[in-house]
Design a protein around this motif. Structure first.
Motif, mmCIF file in Angstrom:
data_model
loop_
_atom_site.group_PDB
_atom_site.id
_atom_site.type_symbol
_atom_site.label_atom_id
_atom_site.label_comp_id
_atom_site.label_asym_id
_atom_site.label_seq_id
_atom_site.Cartn_x
_atom_site.Cartn_y
_atom_site.Cartn_z
ATOM 1 N N GLY A 23 -35.165 -78.529 -69.222
ATOM 2 C CA GLY A 23 -34.492 -78.582 -67.938
ATOM 3 C C GLY A 23 -33.111 -79.198 -68.016
ATOM 4 O O GLY A 23 -32.744 -79.843 -69.000
ATOM 5 N N ALA A 24 -32.347 -78.975 -66.958
ATOM 6 C CA ALA A 24 -31.018 -79.567 -66.802
ATOM 7 C C ALA A 24 -30.774 -79.793 -65.325
ATOM 8 O O ALA A 24 -31.335 -79.092 -64.471
ATOM 9 C CB ALA A 24 -29.952 -78.661 -67.398
ATOM 10 N N GLY A 25 -29.943 -80.767 -65.034
ATOM 11 C CA GLY A 25 -29.642 -81.061 -63.646
ATOM 12 C C GLY A 25 -28.665 -82.196 -63.513
ATOM 13 O O GLY A 25 -27.827 -82.420 -64.390
ATOM 14 N N VAL A 26 -28.809 -82.943 -62.437
ATOM 15 C CA VAL A 26 -27.876 -84.009 -62.094
ATOM 16 C C VAL A 26 -28.653 -85.326 -61.981
ATOM 17 O O VAL A 26 -29.705 -85.375 -61.325
ATOM 18 C CB VAL A 26 -27.173 -83.694 -60.759
ATOM 19 C CG1 VAL A 26 -26.278 -84.836 -60.325
ATOM 20 C CG2 VAL A 26 -26.378 -82.408 -60.878
ATOM 21 N N ILE A 27 -28.119 -86.378 -62.592
ATOM 22 C CA ILE A 27 -28.760 -87.687 -62.466
ATOM 23 C C ILE A 27 -28.694 -88.112 -61.006
ATOM 24 O O ILE A 27 -27.634 -88.095 -60.386
ATOM 25 C CB ILE A 27 -28.083 -88.738 -63.363
ATOM 26 C CG1 ILE A 27 -28.300 -88.394 -64.833
ATOM 27 C CG2 ILE A 27 -28.627 -90.146 -63.047
ATOM 28 C CD1 ILE A 27 -27.607 -89.330 -65.801
ATOM 29 N N GLU A 28 -29.856 -88.484 -60.482
ATOM 30 C CA GLU A 28 -29.963 -88.900 -59.084
ATOM 31 C C GLU A 28 -30.160 -90.409 -58.957
ATOM 32 O O GLU A 28 -29.729 -91.013 -57.990
ATOM 33 C CB GLU A 28 -31.145 -88.163 -58.446
ATOM 34 C CG GLU A 28 -31.203 -88.256 -56.958
ATOM 35 C CD GLU A 28 -32.233 -87.305 -56.404
ATOM 36 O OE1 GLU A 28 -33.436 -87.646 -56.420
ATOM 37 O OE2 GLU A 28 -31.834 -86.218 -55.945
ATOM 38 N N GLU A 29 -30.823 -91.012 -59.943
ATOM 39 C CA GLU A 29 -31.128 -92.445 -59.892
ATOM 40 C C GLU A 29 -31.095 -93.004 -61.301
ATOM 41 O O GLU A 29 -31.547 -92.347 -62.239
ATOM 42 C CB GLU A 29 -32.521 -92.636 -59.281
ATOM 43 C CG GLU A 29 -32.991 -94.057 -59.198
ATOM 44 C CD GLU A 29 -34.445 -94.169 -58.736
ATOM 45 O OE1 GLU A 29 -34.977 -95.283 -58.808
ATOM 46 O OE2 GLU A 29 -35.052 -93.156 -58.332
ATOM 47 N N PRO A 83 -25.294 -91.799 -61.349
ATOM 48 C CA PRO A 83 -25.643 -90.688 -60.467
ATOM 49 C C PRO A 83 -24.499 -89.676 -60.389
ATOM 50 O O PRO A 83 -23.327 -90.035 -60.376
ATOM 51 C CB PRO A 83 -25.891 -91.368 -59.118
ATOM 52 C CG PRO A 83 -26.344 -92.744 -59.489
ATOM 53 C CD PRO A 83 -25.513 -93.097 -60.691
ATOM 54 N N GLY A 84 -24.883 -88.396 -60.357
ATOM 55 C CA GLY A 84 -23.906 -87.321 -60.272
ATOM 56 C C GLY A 84 -23.568 -86.672 -61.603
ATOM 57 O O GLY A 84 -22.970 -85.597 -61.624
ATOM 58 N N MET A 85 -23.929 -87.314 -62.721
ATOM 59 C CA MET A 85 -23.646 -86.729 -64.040
ATOM 60 C C MET A 85 -24.569 -85.536 -64.292
ATOM 61 O O MET A 85 -25.767 -85.613 -64.043
ATOM 62 C CB MET A 85 -23.848 -87.763 -65.158
ATOM 63 C CG MET A 85 -22.835 -88.873 -65.172
ATOM 64 S SD MET A 85 -23.144 -90.080 -66.502
ATOM 65 C CE MET A 85 -22.602 -89.143 -67.909
ATOM 66 N N ARG A 86 -23.985 -84.435 -64.803
ATOM 67 C CA ARG A 86 -24.765 -83.252 -65.179
ATOM 68 C C ARG A 86 -25.329 -83.484 -66.576
ATOM 69 O O ARG A 86 -24.578 -83.815 -67.498
ATOM 70 C CB ARG A 86 -23.873 -82.009 -65.195
ATOM 71 C CG ARG A 86 -23.303 -81.645 -63.870
ATOM 72 C CD ARG A 86 -22.323 -80.475 -63.901
ATOM 73 N NE ARG A 86 -21.877 -80.070 -65.205
ATOM 74 C CZ ARG A 86 -21.862 -78.808 -65.651
ATOM 75 N NH1 ARG A 86 -22.241 -77.824 -64.889
ATOM 76 N NH2 ARG A 86 -21.433 -78.522 -66.858
ATOM 77 N N VAL A 87 -26.638 -83.292 -66.738
ATOM 78 C CA VAL A 87 -27.281 -83.611 -68.012
ATOM 79 C C VAL A 87 -28.336 -82.581 -68.403
ATOM 80 O O VAL A 87 -28.931 -81.926 -67.557
ATOM 81 C CB VAL A 87 -27.942 -85.013 -67.992
ATOM 82 C CG1 VAL A 87 -26.907 -86.121 -67.885
ATOM 83 C CG2 VAL A 87 -28.967 -85.124 -66.870
ATOM 84 N N ILE A 88 -28.537 -82.477 -69.711
ATOM 85 C CA ILE A 88 -29.668 -81.772 -70.306
ATOM 86 C C ILE A 88 -30.772 -82.804 -70.498
ATOM 87 O O ILE A 88 -30.501 -83.945 -70.885
ATOM 88 C CB ILE A 88 -29.294 -81.188 -71.684
ATOM 89 C CG1 ILE A 88 -28.215 -80.127 -71.540
ATOM 90 C CG2 ILE A 88 -30.517 -80.626 -72.396
ATOM 91 C CD1 ILE A 88 -27.638 -79.662 -72.870
ATOM 92 N N VAL A 89 -32.000 -82.406 -70.254
ATOM 93 C CA VAL A 89 -33.145 -83.286 -70.461
ATOM 94 C C VAL A 89 -33.754 -82.980 -71.821
ATOM 95 O O VAL A 89 -34.134 -81.844 -72.095
ATOM 96 C CB VAL A 89 -34.197 -83.090 -69.347
ATOM 97 C CG1 VAL A 89 -35.439 -83.919 -69.625
ATOM 98 C CG2 VAL A 89 -33.604 -83.422 -67.987
ATOM 99 N N ASP A 90 -33.824 -83.995 -72.681
ATOM 100 C CA ASP A 90 -34.512 -83.874 -73.973
ATOM 101 C C ASP A 90 -35.999 -84.074 -73.701
ATOM 102 O O ASP A 90 -36.412 -85.145 -73.261
ATOM 103 C CB ASP A 90 -33.987 -84.931 -74.934
ATOM 104 C CG ASP A 90 -34.705 -84.958 -76.271
ATOM 105 O OD1 ASP A 90 -35.672 -84.184 -76.479
ATOM 106 O OD2 ASP A 90 -34.305 -85.768 -77.127
ATOM 107 N N PRO A 91 -36.838 -83.053 -73.978
ATOM 108 C CA PRO A 91 -38.255 -83.162 -73.631
ATOM 109 C C PRO A 91 -39.090 -84.005 -74.589
ATOM 110 O O PRO A 91 -40.225 -84.349 -74.284
ATOM 111 C CB PRO A 91 -38.725 -81.711 -73.666
ATOM 112 C CG PRO A 91 -37.834 -81.056 -74.667
ATOM 113 C CD PRO A 91 -36.501 -81.735 -74.510
ATOM 114 N N GLY A 92 -38.550 -84.371 -75.752
ATOM 115 C CA GLY A 92 -39.310 -85.129 -76.740
ATOM 116 C C GLY A 92 -39.209 -86.626 -76.521
ATOM 117 O O GLY A 92 -38.115 -87.177 -76.414
#
Length: 171
Positions: A65-71, A81-90
């Motif tokens: 997944g990818a999205g925006v840091i909310e907290e 908050p507001g940074m666009r990031v990739i989520v590392d699933p490991g």
């Protein structure tokens, strides 16, 4: 929040959209509002029960997944908050011999989002701050979301199995 969950042990018959609790960031964690998530074969194995992982139901699916840091948690630095990031699933301990040797996926405590932990097929996901990475503007959110498990697989194939070293080339 809404999430795609595995609600029982009966494979696709137990996959539902459900309401689950919103995640809350702990001291060293972030909550990411997901904008895109990618279907990986790992998700199908999880649904089919072929990985022999015991789940507490409902279990939120999705590794990538990818999205925006909310907290951000109280101890998190360098992320906001507001940074666009990739989520590392490991997820690994980060301290054992395997982790320190760059082999986090060989850590005894290694776990994956969507497989062992609640995953990315949700509106939000909570992860350690060390498991998010800003991505460049030239990638769409959907492209960024597809990199998680793919990157781990490619890295292990090239460097662990293939023995690739700095300065070498691969065609």
């Amino acid at each position: 929040m809404k999430a795609l969950v595995l609600a029982g042990p009966n494979g696709m018959d137990d996959v539902w959209i459900a309401e689950v609790a919103d995640p809350v960031a702990g001291p060293s964690e972030v909550v990411v509002r997901l904008e895109a998530a990618a279907l990986n074969h790992l998700d199908l194995w999880t649904i089919g029960g072929t990985l022999n992982v015991d789940h507490e139901f409902p279990h939120v699916l999705g590794a990538d997944g990818a999205g925006v840091i909310e907290e951000v948690g109280a101890d998190v630095v360098g992320l906001e908050p507001g940074m666009r990031v990739i989520v590392d699933p490991g997820h690994s301990c980060g301290r054992c011999e395997r982790c320190l040797a760059g082999e986090a996926s060989e850590c005894r405590s290694f776990r994956m989002l969507g497989e062992h932990l609640h995953g990315t097929f949700a509106e939000r996901v909570k992860v350690p701050a060390t498991n998010v990475f800003p991505y460049p503007d030239y990638l769409t959110t959907a492209e960024a979301a597809a990199l998680g498990v793919t990157f781990i697989t490619a890295y292990r194939m090239l460097f662990t199995r293939g023995g690739l070293r700095p300065g070498e080339w691969v065609l």
